[in-house]
Design an enzyme around this catalytic site. Sequence first.
Site, PDB file in Angstrom:
ATOM      1  N   ARG A   1      27.448 138.488  24.407  1.00 22.22           N
ATOM      2  CA  ARG A   1      28.825 138.010  24.494  1.00 22.22           C
ATOM      3  C   ARG A   1      28.981 136.859  25.489  1.00 22.22           C
ATOM      4  O   ARG A   1      29.986 136.751  26.188  1.00 22.22           O
ATOM      5  CB  ARG A   1      29.779 139.157  24.853  1.00 22.22           C
ATOM      6  CG  ARG A   1      29.781 140.301  23.873  1.00 22.22           C
ATOM      7  CD  ARG A   1      30.166 139.847  22.454  1.00 22.22           C
ATOM      8  NE  ARG A   1      30.013 140.955  21.530  1.00 22.22           N
ATOM      9  CZ  ARG A   1      28.895 141.205  20.848  1.00 22.22           C
ATOM     10  NH1 ARG A   1      27.856 140.395  20.971  1.00 22.22           N
ATOM     11  NH2 ARG A   1      28.815 142.229  20.033  1.00 22.22           N
TER      12      ARG A   1
ATOM     13  N   SER B   1      37.513 144.058  19.888  1.00 22.46           N
ATOM     14  CA  SER B   1      36.993 144.874  20.989  1.00 22.46           C
ATOM     15  C   SER B   1      37.401 144.225  22.303  1.00 22.46           C
ATOM     16  O   SER B   1      36.967 143.117  22.611  1.00 22.46           O
ATOM     17  CB  SER B   1      35.470 144.981  20.893  1.00 22.46           C
ATOM     18  OG  SER B   1      35.096 145.647  19.711  1.00 22.46           O
TER      19      SER B   1
ATOM     20  N   GLU C   1      36.934 141.000  27.240  1.00 26.88           N
ATOM     21  CA  GLU C   1      36.256 139.994  26.432  1.00 26.88           C
ATOM     22  C   GLU C   1      37.131 138.782  26.120  1.00 26.88           C
ATOM     23  O   GLU C   1      36.616 137.668  26.045  1.00 26.88           O
ATOM     24  CB  GLU C   1      35.766 140.641  25.131  1.00 26.88           C
ATOM     25  CG  GLU C   1      34.839 139.772  24.325  1.00 26.88           C
ATOM     26  CD  GLU C   1      34.173 140.529  23.186  1.00 26.88           C
ATOM     27  OE1 GLU C   1      33.993 139.933  22.123  1.00 26.88           O
ATOM     28  OE2 GLU C   1      33.856 141.722  23.370  1.00 26.88           O
TER      29      GLU C   1
END
Length: 377
Positions: free
Chosen positions: A177, A260, A368
């Site tokens: 990520r 997410s 995120e």
Amino acid sequence: MLDSSLTQEIAAVDGAELDPDVTFADLTTLRIGGKPRLSVRCATTGAVAEVVRLLDRSSVPLLVVGGGSNLVVADGELDVVAVIIEAADITLNLANSVVVAEAGAEWDDVVSLSVDAGLGGIECLSGIPGSAGATPVQNVGAYGVEISDVLTRVQLLDRGTGEVAWVDAASLELAYRYSNLKFTNRAVVLAIELQLRDDGLSAPLRFGELARRLAVSAEENAAGTVRRPVALVREAVLELRRAKGMVVETTDHDTWSAGSFFTNPIVDPALADQVQARVAAERGEEEAARMPRYPAGEGKEKLSAAWLIERAGFAKGHPGVGARAGLSTKHTLALTNRGDATSEDLVALAREIRDGVYAVFGVTLVPEPVWVGVKID
């Protein structure tokens, strides 16, 4: 400084169109966010580059928006120009299995067209909301596959020099990520190039949940070499994502999210041991033995953010009926707008979840999404 003269220059750019009415609530999958000072829709990558150059030369704050699936934006008036990428061409070269997508292309369209053409490698990334241009920024991944597995080049506008060039994916330092584009504003992604497979088969199936759905045995899954027809894998992935509210549906508030919300934490093995011991003490050895923990390279391990959230006492749908922001009723890793949430509602929920997990396990969850005008701390 954004004045009438600069606004006129921007409006005169070929392929650019001013939109006086759009808000960030209109542009994001969370459907939260106020009104930018100016919004510019760019139909071509050339228009994106020229608009960004003009704004940067005048030091005007800007936010490049694609699918808006990874943004948490403040309410009210925002001192920022929204540069909306609508350049969406997708080119498939069946002779060499190379796919090129402009940054504004809807990501799932890229996957769908590739699968329909029998090209494999990104079928596990089906149903992920957002644009193609966002995928390398945070190295998008799901079900054991990351964009870094297939990404070969990225076309970037270097905001320091104003130059446009194709650069090798290796230069982006892609990791879990992460890329060196994330949170830096050093460049704007204009297009991506992917090298796929031409045999009609998927990437190796390594993710347990998906493997079970496709009748892959535990032994085969452990080997990580089993492949299935791309169309079959895509449909299985979409079924799994829909069950978790991870495929955007206008009428389903469980999908009014940024996907997410927290990354799976990467921790030292000693901390993973402490977490597992805490679970054993409070929930029993059998539960502790099922705790997800995976090697993450360089002496690190990856834990499951969703698993930690649930074991910290946060159930699906938390905090319950009547809340304006809440956990998805289908998946605890998605923070959702239940219909009329504000940015502060969402931030308060994110802070509650993060702090609750830390209080129980000593693990800090990291959000995120990109935050614009709001902070979790």
